[in-house]
Enzyme design. Structure first.
Site, PDB file in Angstrom:
ATOM      1  N   GLU A  59       0.806  -1.201   0.000  1.00 46.84           N
ATOM      2  CA  GLU A  59       0.000   0.000   0.000  1.00 46.84           C
ATOM      3  C   GLU A  59       0.856   1.275   0.000  1.00 46.84           C
ATOM      4  OE1 GLU A  59      -3.101   0.051   2.834  1.00 46.84           O
ATOM      5  OE2 GLU A  59      -4.137   1.614   1.697  1.00 46.84           O
ATOM      6  N   ASP A  60       1.964   1.265   0.730  1.00 47.29           N
ATOM      7  CA  ASP A  60       2.690   2.523   0.960  1.00 47.29           C
ATOM      8  C   ASP A  60       4.050   2.641   0.267  1.00 47.29           C
ATOM      9  OD1 ASP A  60       0.613   3.166   2.601  1.00 47.29           O
ATOM     10  OD2 ASP A  60       1.619   2.573   4.455  1.00 47.29           O
TER      11      ASP A  60
END
Ligand code: MN
Length: 476
Positions: free
Chosen positions: A60-61
């Site tokens: 996600e990051d």
């Protein structure tokens, strides 16, 4: 035993990926995934879960892709990381998971469906939330409250449903200290005061019990368990804030070797002190819905103190503290594909609802139609979830009736109820709502609140609204 090299490699991948990222606290971002990894390790989870935990925020990051993870660590780890990522997306209402449940925008339900992918996803998510709670002080107040509230409403009950007692207590107490700091401090002081005042008496009781058990040659350990702040808060609410009715502020926990000894120990305790009638609960014969087992008894000592005892075996104790995670630990040998959908053999019957959720989630993922009304969500045992015709979810206590539903939607809707359709059929106002019902309230301006409705109401919320409306009608 985890393969050290594989775990090291995952730590390196995560560290490189999060390089240059920082948490609100100013700590390097990697401190978070490392802490989450440590938590699932402490819970005794398997190697794939440990690896997925340290990688849980990479997709996600950071630039790391699911394919990278699959290549390095295999399909299982990739599947877990994907599950955790989807769960976060579900929570912020983003892509992907929307297609699982077009009917509703309810986050809680989506969360449950998403977690159904693999229980280990949920375990990582719980560890993630626990660490975020532990480090909550670094966030701005508004975010603190949001996360704390959600933890109290969703995550702590979830931990309870999985019988992860230790986790539930820690989560609930941290969260409650943010949701209602004044109340938290007040109750904390109350508990401390009580413990101080009861310390000498408890010591004496412990000694008496230890001697008596020793005489019967029962092997045991005994320790005090202090009630958590949040469970005291909830219990006081149930008992009109009357401290006099709380008997288990401190309980003594007796842990013995086997079930026979549990009942022997119960006999020993009852021969020393007078049991309070109606306060013996045998959760060994009849376990709680989450699998919790123990015998509870409340007794009155010679100097008129009221004390609760909890008697259980070591296994029961371990399971009460660590719950689902403990059953993973005990079944480490079986750690294979079996964790995946529907093949979980070792889960206690009380947790079979998880399998049910997994099967549903699997169907949803492959695009098969699922009859939402058949989806049994017994996660919150005392609650039912019913739907408006538009698919909004309303949660009500078990036993709720159509008028409770109507008043919950809006007090004006409640006031003008002229009839109800349940699952498309006309029904009457005495009909208990069931989990999954689609409820449509019919209203008419001519209809106004009636006194006879008090018999057709279950929740105090609806009762209160009705009372207000009636007194308005009579007085003005
Ligand atoms: Mn995280």
């Amino acid at each position: 035993m985890a393969d050290k090299r594989r775990v090291e490699k995952a730590i390196k991948m995560a560290t490189d990926a999060h390089e240059g990222q920082y948490r609100k606290s100013g700590d390097a971002y990697i401190s978070h995934p490392l802490a989450v990894m440590k938590i699932v390790e402490d819970w005794g989870m398997d190697e794939d879960t440990i690896i997925a935990a340290v990688l849980h925020d990479t997709v996600e990051d950071t630039d790391v892709t699911l394919d990278d993870i699959k290549k390095e660590f295999g399909e299982q780890v990739a599947f877990l990381v994907d599950g955790v990522t989807k769960l976060s997306n579900a929570r912020s209402g983003m892509r992907d998971i929307d297609t699982y449940l077009p009917e509703t925008k309810d986050n809680l339900l989506r969360l449950l469906i998403a977690m159904g992918a693999d229980i280990r996803v949920l375990i990582i998510k719980l560890a993630d939330r626990l660490h975020n709670l532990r480090t909550l002080s670094a966030l701005p107040p508004e975010k603190q409250r949001k996360i704390a509230k959600e933890s109290l409403e969703v995550f702590a009950p979830l931990a309870d449903r999985l019988n992860m007692g230790r986790l539930r207590v820690e989560m609930a107490d941290i969260a409650f200290s943010y949701v209602n700091p004044a109340r938290f401090r007040k109750l904390q002081e109350l508990i401390e005061e009580y413990n101080k005042s009861a310390a000498t008496a408890l010591k004496k009781v412990r000694k008496e019990v230890a001697e008596a058990l020793g005489r019967e040659k029962i092997k045991f350990t005994i320790d005090g368990r202090v009630k958590s702040v949040y469970s005291l808060h909830k219990k006081l609410a149930k008992h009109n804030q009357n401290m006099g009715e709380i008997y288990d502020l401190t309980a003594l926990r007796v842990i013995v070797n086997d079930i026979t000894d549990c009942y022997l120990a119960l006999g020993v305790i009852h021969s020393l002190y007078t049991p309070m009638s109606g306060r013996i609960k045998d959760y060994i014969a009849v376990p709680k819905q989450n699998g919790y087992q123990s015998i509870h008894t409340t007794v009155i000592t010679k100097d008129k103190r009221i004390i609760e005892f909890q008697i259980r075996t070591k296994e029961m104790h371990e399971y009460a503290e660590r719950g689902l995670a403990a059953s993973f630990y005990y079944n480490e040998q079986k750690l294979t594909e079996n964790y995946r959908t529907g093949k979980i053999q070792h889960l206690p019957t009380s947790l079979l609802w998880i399998t049910e959720l997994q099967n549903t989630a699997a169907k949803l993922r492959t695009g098969k139609k699922v009859d939402m009304r058949k989806l049994k969500l017994n996660l919150f045992a005392d609650k039912i979830f019913v739907y408006t015709p538009k698919g909004d979810i309303i949660d009500l206590p078990k036993g709720a009736l159509p008028l409770d539903f109507a008043y919950r939607l809006h007090s004006e809707i409640g006031e003008h109820v002229s009839g109800v359709k349940i699952n498309g059929k006309m029904s009457n106002l005495n009909k208990k709502l069931e989990h999954g019902d689609v409820v449509e309230i019919l209203t008419s301006k001519k209809q106004t609140a009636k006194e006879s409705w008090f018999d057709k109401i279950f929740t105090s919320h609806a009762r209160q609204k009705l009372r207000q409306q009636l007194s308005k009608k009579w007085n003005g």
